[in-house]
Design an enzyme around this catalytic site. Structure first.
Site, PDB file in Angstrom:
ATOM      1  N   TRP A 356      -5.237  -1.296 -10.613  1.00 56.68           N
ATOM      2  CA  TRP A 356      -3.811  -0.974 -10.795  1.00 56.68           C
ATOM      3  C   TRP A 356      -2.925  -2.217 -10.694  1.00 56.68           C
ATOM      4  CZ3 TRP A 356       0.048   0.425  -6.529  1.00 56.68           C
ATOM      5  CH2 TRP A 356      -0.240  -0.257  -5.348  1.00 56.68           C
ATOM      6  N   ASP A 357      -3.495  -3.306 -10.203  1.00 58.36           N
ATOM      7  CA  ASP A 357      -2.760  -4.578 -10.128  1.00 58.36           C
ATOM      8  C   ASP A 357      -2.124  -4.879 -11.485  1.00 58.36           C
ATOM      9  OD1 ASP A 357      -4.935  -4.359  -8.313  1.00 58.36           O
ATOM     10  OD2 ASP A 357      -4.812  -6.478  -7.813  1.00 58.36           O
ATOM     11  N   GLU A 483      -5.310   1.457   1.385  1.00 54.54           N
ATOM     12  CA  GLU A 483      -6.748   1.738   1.483  1.00 54.54           C
ATOM     13  C   GLU A 483      -7.235   1.897   2.921  1.00 54.54           C
ATOM     14  OE1 GLU A 483      -8.761  -1.129  -0.955  1.00 54.54           O
ATOM     15  OE2 GLU A 483      -7.968  -0.238  -2.791  1.00 54.54           O
ATOM     16  N   LYS A 593      -2.899  -0.919   5.384  1.00 53.32           N
ATOM     17  CA  LYS A 593      -3.360  -2.196   4.832  1.00 53.32           C
ATOM     18  C   LYS A 593      -2.254  -2.838   3.994  1.00 53.32           C
ATOM     19  CE  LYS A 593      -7.017  -3.870   1.733  1.00 53.32           C
ATOM     20  NZ  LYS A 593      -8.014  -3.476   0.730  1.00 53.32           N
ATOM     21  N   GLN A 594      -1.457  -1.971   3.327  1.00 53.42           N
ATOM     22  CA  GLN A 594      -0.497  -2.488   2.353  1.00 53.42           C
ATOM     23  C   GLN A 594       0.637  -1.495   2.135  1.00 53.42           C
ATOM     24  OE1 GLN A 594      -4.125  -1.698  -0.147  1.00 53.42           O
ATOM     25  NE2 GLN A 594      -2.641  -2.181  -1.739  1.00 53.42           N
TER      26      GLN A 594
HETATM   27  C1  BGC Z   1      -6.125  -3.715  -2.550  1.00 53.41           C
HETATM   28  C2  BGC Z   1      -5.952  -2.948  -3.837  1.00 53.41           C
HETATM   29  C3  BGC Z   1      -6.076  -3.905  -4.999  1.00 53.41           C
HETATM   30  C4  BGC Z   1      -7.378  -4.679  -4.929  1.00 53.41           C
HETATM   31  C5  BGC Z   1      -7.490  -5.734  -6.015  1.00 53.41           C
HETATM   32  C6  BGC Z   1      -7.441  -4.477  -2.572  1.00 53.41           C
HETATM   33  O1  BGC Z   1      -7.548  -5.257  -1.435  1.00 53.41           O
HETATM   34  O2  BGC Z   1      -6.121  -2.852  -1.444  1.00 53.41           O
HETATM   35  O3  BGC Z   1      -4.704  -2.312  -3.856  1.00 53.41           O
HETATM   36  O4  BGC Z   1      -6.019  -3.205  -6.188  1.00 53.41           O
HETATM   37  O5  BGC Z   1      -7.442  -5.341  -3.689  1.00 53.41           O
HETATM   38  O6  BGC Z   1      -6.463  -6.658  -5.905  1.00 53.41           O
END
Ligand code: BGC
Length: 768
Positions: A356-357, A483, A593-594
């Site tokens: 999704w980035d 996550e 985490k984010q």
């Molecule tokens: C993040 C995801 C991201 C992926 C790739 C993971 O650490 O939690 O949101 O898509 O890294 O960048």
């Protein structure tokens, strides 16, 4: 600071092994099609660990991903981007001594990335162990006007040395992907994915054609070395017929220049990749090197015009932002056969798969700077649509399409479904990016041809996944962006985005109907009017978690019930948590985490009141580790939106230099492209207060205290607007295209040529 548009290597620790690994990513050369990690052409001493690699965007093989318990539908193989033939090696011998950065004396050395010329340059003055001195200048470029071409110019100045100079240039088909079994973010095994099938030398050029073990793809690389002097040259084929070596003696009385042309063509883009590679090589040889540079620089000049950002008052930060935007261009595919990976084409991290980035971080950057690239990215998702339909069937959905969480061609490549396939928000993310592309371009033709099909098919997934309960629409057992909280009911981000997605599906349905363009797509996917009624009903009844007591949006229905885990008590060395704690242990805690709910505020700020967003922001701020590099830019943008200028600045500063300072200690695995785009978004959406909505575009600029001013450009409906934010005023200039209506600080203006607006007096306090 030497020059803002150049990045220099740190000379004090430059030959330290870890620094060399970082250099491989920081100084790599790429053009969206090929990517070459930066390595010394002559190699390194034994014992050095190096990840020397060359990649092609979207070129993959299948790797086994055996599930210990074979539950229904879990993928057992994944796609992984491949390391293809190595065309970097050049060895130099003077009077029998091999040039090496690690022997003799390095009298002078600099390595830099020149972001206007689009090249990496190494300049060395070296004294051999016997005392001979030479100077070298080595320039590397992945051409932006001829995508399969990688050029190395190797210039030798023998200074006072008179004697034998021998150059050996290799082309090696015997390569293997990097793997680190201890890091879940890289591949765990190194396998022979790519098998050289033919290796030949013809008319002074070498040709290696290799086939992948499982995916049935082919790649051909051709190399030709052109020397400035006429010389005796011999060719050898070595290493079980997988390596071609050109060996030549040169006359040391004069300066010597070797130009190494390497082209790479794959069978995904070209029906006969060997033939194409030969043609590309001839094409490259038919143009002078200076002409190659001229065209390459021309491309970059144009790129910089469209995505200019300058910061007055902090050169280091400005340089970091320029570096980040430079890397986005290096990483993004220019055709529909690739996309943009979290590490671009700079490393093996995340195996070159797309997440999704692309849609939520990188595409928003291109949508307002270079919409043509944004359109290509959507087309690359369109190419995956059939696979996404198949993926939906695997997950039990009878209709619609579900994009995989991570993929190269559309098949799910995530082995761990709680933080993989369960991230259904990917469907909403892709829809969001298409809607944003439409809002920025009003390209309804594209929506009719491709966009709407994706939007309708992915919207169907919400109806099939969710259900009504006591009059409200719920989406259960999905994972949001965070996550560290997996498989939950009613994730706020997912539900809010699904609501927006469904509403836009209805809008596009009406627009296409009115334009007489609905039938083709409706017929193709057997889309019925009753479905539209279902979309409206679900969107209106969408449940968005809200807690009356805290006056916040809980991340999901169970989030507030979880155990607390004070971040301050976690030892520093235990971050990122995913590397030190069992997933279940993490899931049971109220820790993120984010950005998740905060991310929803960035993209859908009208769904909640200012007060709810503020309360939630402050709440999540305390419990977010930012273990993902995607997190801080989002916190910065939302802090700016909520008037917390200092916080906005802090989050921005921490994340803009992430790769240059290796803040996440993993830049050696590749750069962080989503974070890089995030820094641009932070300036434009955060400090610039830019918004792109159905009602038009608006700005609400603030000026961080430490800056004297900043400026940026954006593209909107074929016009380019430059925004200069100064201490007293903001100047909006129409650089290209027709006049536009814009809103600034809530007031509407027509921008014809130039508009000067005074900034509201800055007496407001930091709001909390
Ligand atoms: C993040 C995801 C991201 C992926 C790739 C993971 O650490 O939690 O949101 O898509 O890294 O960048």
């Amino acid at each position: 600071m030497k020059e803002k548009r150049k990045i220099y290597n740190l000379t004090d620790s430059s030959l330290d092994n870890y620094n060399l690994l970082l250099n491989e990513a920081i100084f790599h050369n790429a053009n969206g099609y090929i990517g070459i990690r930066y390595d010394f052409e002559e190699g390194y001493p034994d014992g050095y660990e190096i990840t020397r690699s060359q990649y092609i965007n979207g070129f993959y093989d299948y790797a086994e991903m055996k599930q210990a318990e074979r539950l229904y539908g879990l993928p057992e193989k994944k796609q992984t981007m491949l390391d293809v033939a190595d065309t970097q090696e050049i060895k130099l011998f003077i009077d029998g001594e091999q040039f090496s950065m690690f022997s003799g004396t390095l009298m002078d050395f600099q390595l830099y990335l020149d972001m206007d010329r689009g090249v990496t340059v190494r300049e060395v003055k070296w004294q051999s162990p016997k005392g001979h001195e030479i100077a070298l200048k080595i320039t590397r470029m992945a051409s932006l006007h001829q995508l399969p071409l990688f050029l190395i110019e190797y210039e030798i100045d023998p200074l006072e040395f008179r004697g034998e100079v021998i150059i050996e240039s290799a082309h090696d088909g015997n390569v293997c992907n990097f793997a680190d079994p201890d890091d879940p973010r890289t591949a765990d095994r190194c396998e022979d994915y790519i098998i050289p099938e033919s290796c030949e030398i013809k008319d002074g050029a070498s040709y290696i054609t290799s086939r992948t073990s499982r995916s049935g793809l082919e790649v051909c690389s051709c190399v030709k070395n052109v020397l400035s002097q006429k010389n005796q040259t011999e060719f050898l084929i070595d290493n079980n017929k997988t390596t071609c070596i050109m060996r030549t003696k040169a006359n040391s009385g004069r300066k010597i220049k070797l130009v190494k042309y390497a082209v790479l063509c794959d069978s995904i883009r070209y029906s006969d990749c060997s033939m194409q590679a030969r043609e590309e090589l001839n094409k490259a040889l038919s143009v002078s090197v200076s002409e190659h540079h001229r065209k390459h620089e021309g491309y970059l000049r144009n790129y910089w015009k469209n995505c200019r950002v300058e910061i007055d008052g902090d050169d280091e930060l400005a340089q970091a932002v320029i570096f980040n935007m430079y890397q986005l261009n290096q990483s993004v595919s220019k055709d529909i056969f690739g996309n943009i990976a979290p590490k671009g084409l700079s490393g093996d991290g995340y195996e070159g798969q797309y997440f999704w980035d692309s849609e939520m971080f990188i595409q928003p950057f291109f949508t307002i700077t270079n919409p043509a690239i944004s359109k290509t990215l959507i087309e690359s998702r369109y190419r995956q649509l059939d696979q996404a339909r198949r993926n939906a069937r695997i997950l039990g959905h009878e209709r619609g399409a579900l994009y995989p969480w991570r993929t190269i061609t559309g098949v799910e490549c995530s082995g761990y479904f709680p933080s993989g396939s369960a991230q259904y928000h990917i469907n909403g993310d892709i829809a969001y990016a298409i809607i944003a592309y439409y809002l920025a371009t009003k390209d309804i033709e594209f929506i009719a041809e491709k966009g709407a099909e994706i939007i309708f098919e992915t919207a169907r997934m919400w109806i099939d996944t969710g259900n009504f309960y006591k009059g409200q629409f719920h989406i259960n057992d999905v994972t949001g962006p965070d996550e560290y909280t997996c498989v939950v009911n009613d994730n706020y981000y997912t539900n809010a985005l699904a609501q927006y997605h469904l509403r836009w599906a209805v809008k596009f349905y009406s627009m296409l109907k009115e334009a007489g363009r609905l039938d083709a797509v409706a017929k193709k996917i057997k889309f019925r009017k009753t479905e539209i009624r279902g979309f409206i009903k679900a969107a209106e009844a969408m449940y968005l978690p809200y807690d009356e007591e805290l006056k916040i949006n809980p991340q999901d229905d169970s989030f507030l019930r979880k155990k607390e885990w004070d971040i301050a008590t976690i030892p520093r060395q235990n971050f990122p948590l995913l590397m030190h704690y069992h997933p279940l242990y993490i899931y049971r805690h109220r820790i993120c985490k984010q950005a998740d709910t905060v991310m929803a505020y960035f993209i859908l700020e009208d769904a909640q009141s200012e007060e709810t967003m503020r309360n939630s922001f402050l709440y999540y701020e305390k419990i977010t580790t930012h273990d993902s590099s995607l997190s801080q830019p989002v916190f910065s943008i939302v802090a700016a939106r909520l008037g917390m200028e200092e916080k906005a600045y802090k989050y921005f500063g921490d994340s803009a230099k992430l790769d240059l300072l290796n803040l996440y200690n993993n830049t050696e695995d590749g750069i962080h492209t989503a974070n890089m785009a995030g820094t641009f978004l932070t300036i434009v959406y955060g400090f610039g207060g830019f918004r792109l909505k159905e009602s038009g575009i608006s700005f609400d600029p603030i000026l961080p205290e430490k800056w004297k001013g900043y400026d940026f450009t954006i593209s909107y409906e074929n016009s380019r607007i430059k925004v200069d934010v100064g201490e007293k005023e903001c100047i909006f200039s129409l650089e290209k295209g027709r006049s536009k209506r814009i809103s600034v600080y809530g007031k509407s203006y027509r921008l014809k040529d130039k508009l000067i607006i005074l900034r509201p007096s800055n007496e407001k306090e930091e709001k909390e």
